[in-house]
Design a protein around this motif. Structure first.
Motif, PDB file in Angstrom:
ATOM      1  N   ASN A 128       2.943 -26.684  -6.850  1.00 27.94           N
ATOM      2  CA  ASN A 128       3.791 -27.673  -6.176  1.00 27.94           C
ATOM      3  C   ASN A 128       3.943 -27.351  -4.702  1.00 27.94           C
ATOM      4  OD1 ASN A 128       4.495 -29.525  -8.224  1.00 27.94           O
ATOM      5  ND2 ASN A 128       5.785 -27.933  -9.138  1.00 27.94           N
ATOM      6  N   LEU A 129       3.753 -28.365  -3.850  1.00 27.07           N
ATOM      7  CA  LEU A 129       4.000 -28.180  -2.418  1.00 27.07           C
ATOM      8  C   LEU A 129       5.510 -28.181  -2.188  1.00 27.07           C
ATOM      9  CD1 LEU A 129       1.455 -30.548  -0.614  1.00 27.07           C
ATOM     10  CD2 LEU A 129       1.533 -28.063  -0.500  1.00 27.07           C
ATOM     11  N   PRO A 130       5.980 -27.316  -1.275  1.00 26.76           N
ATOM     12  CA  PRO A 130       7.405 -27.394  -0.942  1.00 26.76           C
ATOM     13  C   PRO A 130       7.718 -28.741  -0.272  1.00 26.76           C
ATOM     14  CG  PRO A 130       6.252 -25.869   0.514  1.00 26.76           C
ATOM     15  CD  PRO A 130       5.283 -26.253  -0.555  1.00 26.76           C
ATOM     16  N   GLN A 131       8.968 -29.154  -0.357  1.00 27.39           N
ATOM     17  CA  GLN A 131       9.384 -30.411   0.263  1.00 27.39           C
ATOM     18  C   GLN A 131       9.288 -30.292   1.789  1.00 27.39           C
ATOM     19  OE1 GLN A 131      10.404 -33.493  -1.033  1.00 27.39           O
ATOM     20  NE2 GLN A 131       9.407 -32.558  -2.812  1.00 27.39           N
ATOM     21  N   PRO A 132       8.920 -31.378   2.471  1.00 26.41           N
ATOM     22  CA  PRO A 132       8.891 -31.326   3.933  1.00 26.41           C
ATOM     23  C   PRO A 132      10.256 -30.929   4.494  1.00 26.41           C
ATOM     24  CG  PRO A 132       7.915 -33.366   3.133  1.00 26.41           C
ATOM     25  CD  PRO A 132       8.487 -32.674   1.939  1.00 26.41           C
ATOM     26  N   GLY A 133      10.234 -30.058   5.492  1.00 25.57           N
ATOM     27  CA  GLY A 133      11.485 -29.610   6.109  1.00 25.57           C
ATOM     28  C   GLY A 133      12.178 -28.534   5.311  1.00 25.57           C
ATOM     29  N   ALA A 134      11.592 -28.083   4.197  1.00 28.60           N
ATOM     30  CA  ALA A 134      12.207 -27.031   3.391  1.00 28.60           C
ATOM     31  C   ALA A 134      11.148 -26.000   3.025  1.00 28.60           C
ATOM     32  CB  ALA A 134      12.840 -27.630   2.136  1.00 28.60           C
ATOM     33  N   MET A 135      10.519 -25.445   4.032  1.00 24.60           N
ATOM     34  CA  MET A 135       9.490 -24.434   3.798  1.00 24.60           C
ATOM     35  C   MET A 135      10.142 -23.153   3.298  1.00 24.60           C
ATOM     36  SD  MET A 135       6.639 -25.893   4.520  1.00 24.60           S
ATOM     37  CE  MET A 135       7.198 -27.565   4.131  1.00 24.60           C
ATOM     38  N   PRO A 136       9.456 -22.463   2.363  1.00 26.73           N
ATOM     39  CA  PRO A 136      10.058 -21.246   1.807  1.00 26.73           C
ATOM     40  C   PRO A 136      10.336 -20.205   2.898  1.00 26.73           C
ATOM     41  CG  PRO A 136       7.805 -21.571   0.995  1.00 26.73           C
ATOM     42  CD  PRO A 136       8.177 -22.801   1.728  1.00 26.73           C
ATOM     43  N   THR A 137      11.482 -19.556   2.772  1.00 25.55           N
ATOM     44  CA  THR A 137      11.894 -18.564   3.757  1.00 25.55           C
ATOM     45  C   THR A 137      10.855 -17.444   3.840  1.00 25.55           C
ATOM     46  OG1 THR A 137      14.093 -19.021   2.932  1.00 25.55           O
ATOM     47  CG2 THR A 137      13.885 -17.231   4.536  1.00 25.55           C
ATOM     48  N   GLY A 138      10.561 -17.019   5.075  1.00 23.83           N
ATOM     49  CA  GLY A 138       9.626 -15.916   5.263  1.00 23.83           C
ATOM     50  C   GLY A 138       8.178 -16.349   5.286  1.00 23.83           C
ATOM     51  N   SER A 139       7.891 -17.603   4.987  1.00 25.73           N
ATOM     52  CA  SER A 139       6.492 -18.040   4.966  1.00 25.73           C
ATOM     53  C   SER A 139       6.021 -18.400   6.378  1.00 25.73           C
ATOM     54  CB  SER A 139       6.339 -19.254   4.054  1.00 25.73           C
ATOM     55  OG  SER A 139       7.009 -20.356   4.629  1.00 25.73           O
ATOM     56  N   ASP A 157      10.506 -23.728  11.922  1.00 26.75           N
ATOM     57  CA  ASP A 157      11.579 -23.293  12.820  1.00 26.75           C
ATOM     58  C   ASP A 157      11.220 -23.531  14.281  1.00 26.75           C
ATOM     59  OD1 ASP A 157      13.009 -22.610  10.631  1.00 26.75           O
ATOM     60  OD2 ASP A 157      12.628 -20.443  10.762  1.00 26.75           O
ATOM     61  N   ARG A 158       9.953 -23.416  14.569  1.00 29.01           N
ATOM     62  CA  ARG A 158       9.515 -23.655  15.952  1.00 29.01           C
ATOM     63  C   ARG A 158       9.674 -25.128  16.316  1.00 29.01           C
ATOM     64  NH1 ARG A 158       3.753 -23.434  15.921  1.00 29.01           N
ATOM     65  NH2 ARG A 158       3.635 -21.179  15.961  1.00 29.01           N
ATOM     66  N   GLY A 159       9.540 -25.989  15.322  1.00 30.02           N
ATOM     67  CA  GLY A 159       9.740 -27.418  15.569  1.00 30.02           C
ATOM     68  C   GLY A 159       8.459 -28.186  15.793  1.00 30.02           C
ATOM     69  N   ARG A 160       7.330 -27.509  15.844  1.00 27.98           N
ATOM     70  CA  ARG A 160       6.063 -28.231  16.004  1.00 27.98           C
ATOM     71  C   ARG A 160       4.904 -27.375  15.504  1.00 27.98           C
ATOM     72  NH1 ARG A 160       7.392 -25.792  20.792  1.00 27.98           N
ATOM     73  NH2 ARG A 160       5.665 -24.664  21.746  1.00 27.98           N
ATOM     74  N   LEU A 161       3.883 -28.084  15.052  1.00 30.21           N
ATOM     75  CA  LEU A 161       2.661 -27.418  14.614  1.00 30.21           C
ATOM     76  C   LEU A 161       1.720 -27.351  15.815  1.00 30.21           C
ATOM     77  CD1 LEU A 161       0.738 -26.565  12.150  1.00 30.21           C
ATOM     78  CD2 LEU A 161       0.064 -28.971  12.117  1.00 30.21           C
ATOM     79  N   ILE A 162       1.149 -26.197  16.055  1.00 31.70           N
ATOM     80  CA  ILE A 162       0.201 -26.102  17.170  1.00 31.70           C
ATOM     81  C   ILE A 162      -1.218 -26.149  16.597  1.00 31.70           C
ATOM     82  CG2 ILE A 162      -0.561 -24.775  19.163  1.00 31.70           C
ATOM     83  CD1 ILE A 162       2.151 -23.493  19.278  1.00 31.70           C
ATOM     84  N   ALA A 163      -1.954 -27.199  16.978  1.00 29.96           N
ATOM     85  CA  ALA A 163      -3.272 -27.402  16.383  1.00 29.96           C
ATOM     86  C   ALA A 163      -4.350 -27.374  17.449  1.00 29.96           C
ATOM     87  CB  ALA A 163      -3.310 -28.747  15.658  1.00 29.96           C
ATOM     88  N   ALA A 217       3.444 -32.810   6.106  1.00 32.68           N
ATOM     89  CA  ALA A 217       3.829 -32.002   4.949  1.00 32.68           C
ATOM     90  C   ALA A 217       4.856 -30.938   5.339  1.00 32.68           C
ATOM     91  CB  ALA A 217       2.596 -31.350   4.341  1.00 32.68           C
ATOM     92  N   ILE A 218       4.806 -30.455   6.576  1.00 33.42           N
ATOM     93  CA  ILE A 218       5.763 -29.426   6.985  1.00 33.42           C
ATOM     94  C   ILE A 218       7.081 -30.051   7.441  1.00 33.42           C
ATOM     95  CG2 ILE A 218       6.232 -27.583   8.660  1.00 33.42           C
ATOM     96  CD1 ILE A 218       3.243 -27.008   8.733  1.00 33.42           C
ATOM     97  N   PHE A 219       6.992 -31.089   8.283  1.00 34.42           N
ATOM     98  CA  PHE A 219       8.192 -31.624   8.929  1.00 34.42           C
ATOM     99  C   PHE A 219       8.658 -32.954   8.338  1.00 34.42           C
ATOM    100  CE2 PHE A 219       5.873 -29.215  12.157  1.00 34.42           C
ATOM    101  CZ  PHE A 219       6.835 -28.302  12.547  1.00 34.42           C
ATOM    102  N   GLY A 220       7.763 -33.625   7.624  1.00 38.95           N
ATOM    103  CA  GLY A 220       8.077 -34.996   7.233  1.00 38.95           C
ATOM    104  C   GLY A 220       7.817 -35.960   8.374  1.00 38.95           C
ATOM    105  N   ASP A 221       7.206 -35.449   9.454  1.00 34.04           N
ATOM    106  CA  ASP A 221       6.922 -36.281  10.621  1.00 34.04           C
ATOM    107  C   ASP A 221       5.543 -35.903  11.151  1.00 34.04           C
ATOM    108  OD1 ASP A 221       6.678 -37.533  13.044  1.00 34.04           O
ATOM    109  OD2 ASP A 221       8.553 -36.766  13.895  1.00 34.04           O
ATOM    110  N   PRO A 222       4.573 -36.827  11.063  1.00 30.49           N
ATOM    111  CA  PRO A 222       3.200 -36.475  11.484  1.00 30.49           C
ATOM    112  C   PRO A 222       3.071 -36.256  12.987  1.00 30.49           C
ATOM    113  CG  PRO A 222       3.341 -38.807  10.952  1.00 30.49           C
ATOM    114  CD  PRO A 222       4.661 -38.205  10.568  1.00 30.49           C
ATOM    115  N   ASN A 223       4.102 -36.614  13.760  1.00 27.78           N
ATOM    116  CA  ASN A 223       3.982 -36.506  15.215  1.00 27.78           C
ATOM    117  C   ASN A 223       4.441 -35.163  15.768  1.00 27.78           C
ATOM    118  OD1 ASN A 223       2.961 -39.143  15.641  1.00 27.78           O
ATOM    119  ND2 ASN A 223       5.035 -39.923  15.211  1.00 27.78           N
TER     120      ASN A 223
END
Lengths: 440, 329
Positions: free
Chosen positions: B73-84, B91-97, B130-136
């Motif tokens: 199961n994927l974690p819910q967006p915005g609720a990533m497991p602690t320490g992952s 926590d950073r607020g954005r994915l760097i791609a 998938a991480i934030f619930g926001d693709p932007n």
């Protein structure tokens, strides 16, 4: 012209006759008169020619050298601005804003016109000819690439960005270095010509001094031979030669002082401002290209950091501060002070752009870079450029005024020297003939 | 007034010497001779660059397409497991791609909207969603082919989605997700060209991107061409259009993007390689690999992969079939 020809006896045995007659006092006097007249003629001609040459150099400074250095500077400015403008237009997305298009077109025409003027002058200078050749060969290629980029952009093809990168690469690797070098060559030539205008004319000075000495010695000889204290003709001759010397010296001192002012408050000031402007233009292109490259251009930001140190900050390398020290008037100093402030405002805006971009807010960063908000980088850069243009024009004005004044110091000197030389010659002829008569 | 005295002196000199001096040998003088033209080139172009891919180190044999199995199961967006790793990104607020902005259809800047678009970009947006619930919530960092591995190793980016082929050599330095697309190398030439395949490129100038698998494949060709290496694939199209290279050889997907921009070029010859594209992830973040694989699996079952395929690549090939996921554990 006064020449010795009629006094010299004709015939193949001329030398022999001169030697024989020199043994007698009247003969010796005639010989002295001839020598003095020849020396006077040579001194008059050399001095007049020197004064005329100085005058020509000063005229050339104002009419050619300085305008050409400015034209070379304009080539660099226009090209660099075209590069930054093309990048800004690309960043703005969609169909480019009309204002940017107009600005780019104006830059290219300006560069072409200035290049035409600069190329007319390179004749003897191989280095300058080489730079002009690079510029005239590559400028149309550059413009062609930018138009191809535009055509692709309008169709939504990323090949447009590739053409723009190629164009910008060509600009930075070939056109801008050539333009910068051309400016430096022109500035060096300007400096060399200023130096030659200011240089001490040793030949005429030496001749005048020798002539004066010769006149004094002749009079002392005559006093000893004839027991007469004064010879009116020779005194008049001596006085007119002395007057030539005083006039020439005063003119030269005044000229040097004005040329010196033109150098400091004009040429050097302008050069420092031009360097500051060149660096600010490079910075602006770096700033926009960093955003165009979107993280793929770390070289641009590094260059920004290096160059920004030359227009902001308290360091010795801050060209704007140097320009302020060189300022010849309060108005100029005030303008440069405004430039210092606007450069600082730009540096602040730039920091904000980098923070936004590095923090993932690319769209916001682009807005600060090219938007028209009062605290945008575009606005600060625009103001800085205006300050620099105003200060540059004031510096050019100062150069023009001082160089023209230096030229005015020579007013009447050439005909004056001619008249004084004729007076001296007449004095010598009259004075010696007086004494010769006493031997008949 | 100006130069009057000088002129008279000059006149005398001219009269004195001019009579005796004759015109030199009788040829018209050509003032503007141009012997060669400096053609503009993309920044950073190199001809026949030395091989830099670490051939010295022994690469262990592997199946480059096999990745790490996702948790059920994927974690819910915005609720990533602690320490992952994902939590740190959240926590950073954005994915760097790390992406491309120059490859049409995969990762390119739309000149009209100024936005990055393409099949690769859609994959990044899936992960961000998938991480934030926001693709932007993505910070795109544009990198060249050659910079991909270093960007991951230095931690400058969280993921690289940039037409990147999973290879055993690259697996040594980084991790790959499961394969999200399979491309194959082909050859692109001018429409009028007589060339029909890679075997006819011997000694000819062929363009490829630095640090790509395509460039390595060209070197291994039995008829090795003269390789012109550039930073970005679109630079290859520019050089082909300018007639500075006779062909471009890389993945058919990238070439299809060039055909879409210029109807005067065509692809020739068969696919001669298979290039499984994977998302690059730093070696140490295995939890991220499993997470991304989960996102890919869901995008395939949920239909967003097919939508994205139809939007960008339907014109390139006709295999609307997602590649099967393979796992090594």
């Amino acid at each position: 012209m006064v020449t010795a020809a009629p006094q010299r006896p004709p015939g193949p045995s001329a030398i022999g006759r001169v030697t024989r007659s020199a043994a007698t006092t009247p003969g010796r006097l005639s010989l002295v008169a001839v020598l003095l007249l020849v020396l006077t003629a040579v001194t008059g001609i050399v001095t007049a020619l020197t004064a005329q040459a100085k005058r020509d150099t000063l005229d050339d400074l104002v009419a050619h050298r300085e305008p050409l250095a400015t034209a070379a500077q304009q080539i660099f400015r226009s090209l660099s601005d075209a590069d930054a403008t093309a990048a800004s237009a690309f960043l703005s997305g969609g169909v480019e804003p009309a204002a940017l298009r107009t600005r780019y077109e104006f830059d290219i025409s300006q560069a072409g016109t200035a290049l035409g003027k600069a190329s007319a002058d390179v004749g003897g200078d191989l280095m300058a000819a080489e730079q002009v050749e690079i510029l005239s060969q590559q400028l149309p290629v550059y413009a062609g690439l930018v138009e191809t980029a535009r055509a692709n952009n309008r169709q939504g093809f990323p090949a447009g960005a590739a053409y723009l990168r190629e164009a910008s690469g060509l600009m930075r690797s070939k056109l801008l270095p050539a333009a910068e070098q051309l400016y430096e060559i022109n500035y060096d030539r300007l400096q060399a010509e200023q130096e030659s205008a200011r240089s001490v004319p040793f030949a005429p000075i030496a001749l005048v001094v020798v002539l004066l000495l010769a006149l004094v010695v002749t009079q002392r000889y005559l006093t000893r031979k004839t027991n007469r204290l004064l010879n009116i003709g020779l005194v008049a001759a001596t006085a007119s030669v002395a007057l030539t010397m005083i006039w020439g010296t005063v003119a030269m001192v005044v000229l040097s002082s004005h040329v010196g002012d033109a150098e400091r408050g004009g040429a050097q000031q302008v050069d420092v401002l031009v360097q500051a402007r060149i660096n600010s233009l490079k910075c602006r292109a770096d700033e926009t290209l960093t955003l165009v490259a979107r993280g793929d251009g770390p070289g641009y930001e590094q260059e920004w950091q290096q160059l920004a140190a030359t227009i902001t900050g308290d360091g010795q390398g801050n060209l704007l501060r140097q320009a302020k020290d060189l300022a010849s008037s309060d108005a100029m100093a005030g303008e440069v002070q405004l430039a210092v402030q606007n450069a600082q405002a730009w540096a602040d805006a730039h920091r904000k752009i980098r923070e936004l971009d590095d923090g993932g807010q690319y769209e916001e960063a682009v807005k600060v870079a090219i938007g028209d908000a009062p605290d945008s980088a575009a606005a600060a850069f625009g103001k800085l450029d205006k300050n620099l243009i105003t200060a540059l024009n004031a510096g050019r004005e100062e150069f023009f005024t001082q160089t023209t004044r230096a030229g005015n110091a020579l007013t009447g000197l050439v005909p004056g020297i001619a008249v004084l030389a004729i007076v001296a010659a007449a004095g010598i002829t009259f004075g010696i003939r007086e004494r010769l008569r006493e031997y008949r | 007034m100006r130069g009057a005295a000088m002129r008279s002196v000059l006149l005398t000199l001219v009269l004195a010497f001019g009579v005796t001096a004759c015109a030199s040998s009788g040829h018209p003088v050509d003032l503007a001779t141009v012997s060669s033209v400096d053609r503009p080139q993309p920044v950073g172009v190199e001809v026949n660059p030395p091989t830099t891919t670490g051939a010295a180190t022994q690469v262990p044999p592997c199946d480059p397409t096999a990745s790490l199995r996702p948790s059920t199961n994927l974690p819910q967006p915005g609720a990533m497991p602690t320490g992952s790793t994902m939590r740190a990104i959240q926590d950073r607020g954005r994915l760097i791609a790390g992406v491309d902005q120059n490859t049409f259809l995969f990762g390119f800047r739309n000149p009209t909207s100024n936005a990055l678009e393409g099949f690769d970009i859609d994959r990044v947006r899936d992960v961000a969603a998938a991480i934030f619930g926001d693709p932007n919530k993505v910070q795109y960092r544009v990198i060249t082919s050659a910079e991909r591995i270093d960007a991951l190793k230095s931690g400058e980016v969280d993921i690289v989605v940039r037409t990147m082929t999973a290879t055993c050599a690259r697996w040594v330095d980084i991790n790959f997700s499961t394969t999200y697309y399979v491309a194959g190398q082909r050859v692109l030439v001018d429409r009028a060209s007589q060339i029909t395949g890679i075997d006819q490129l011997g000694g000819k100038r062929v363009c490829a991107s630095k640090g790509s698998t395509s460039i390595a494949r060209l070197r291994e060709s039995p008829a090795p061409p003269e390789i012109v290496a550039v930073d970005n694939w679109s630079d290859c199209l520019v050089m082909l259009q300018q007639g500075q290279v006779v062909a471009v050889s890389t993945d058919d997907t990238i070439l299809a993007g060039m055909v879409a921009q210029d109807p005067n070029v065509k692809m020739v010859g068969p696919r001669f390689t298979e290039e499984p594209y994977g998302i690059g992830i730093p070696k140490q973040y295995e939890d991220m690999v499993r997470f991304v694989n989960g996102v890919l699996e869901r995008s395939i079952t949920g239909g967003s992969w097919v939508t994205s395929y139809n939007k960008w690549l339907a014109q390139a090939g006709d295999r609307a079939v997602p590649p099967p996921a393979r796992y090594r554990d």
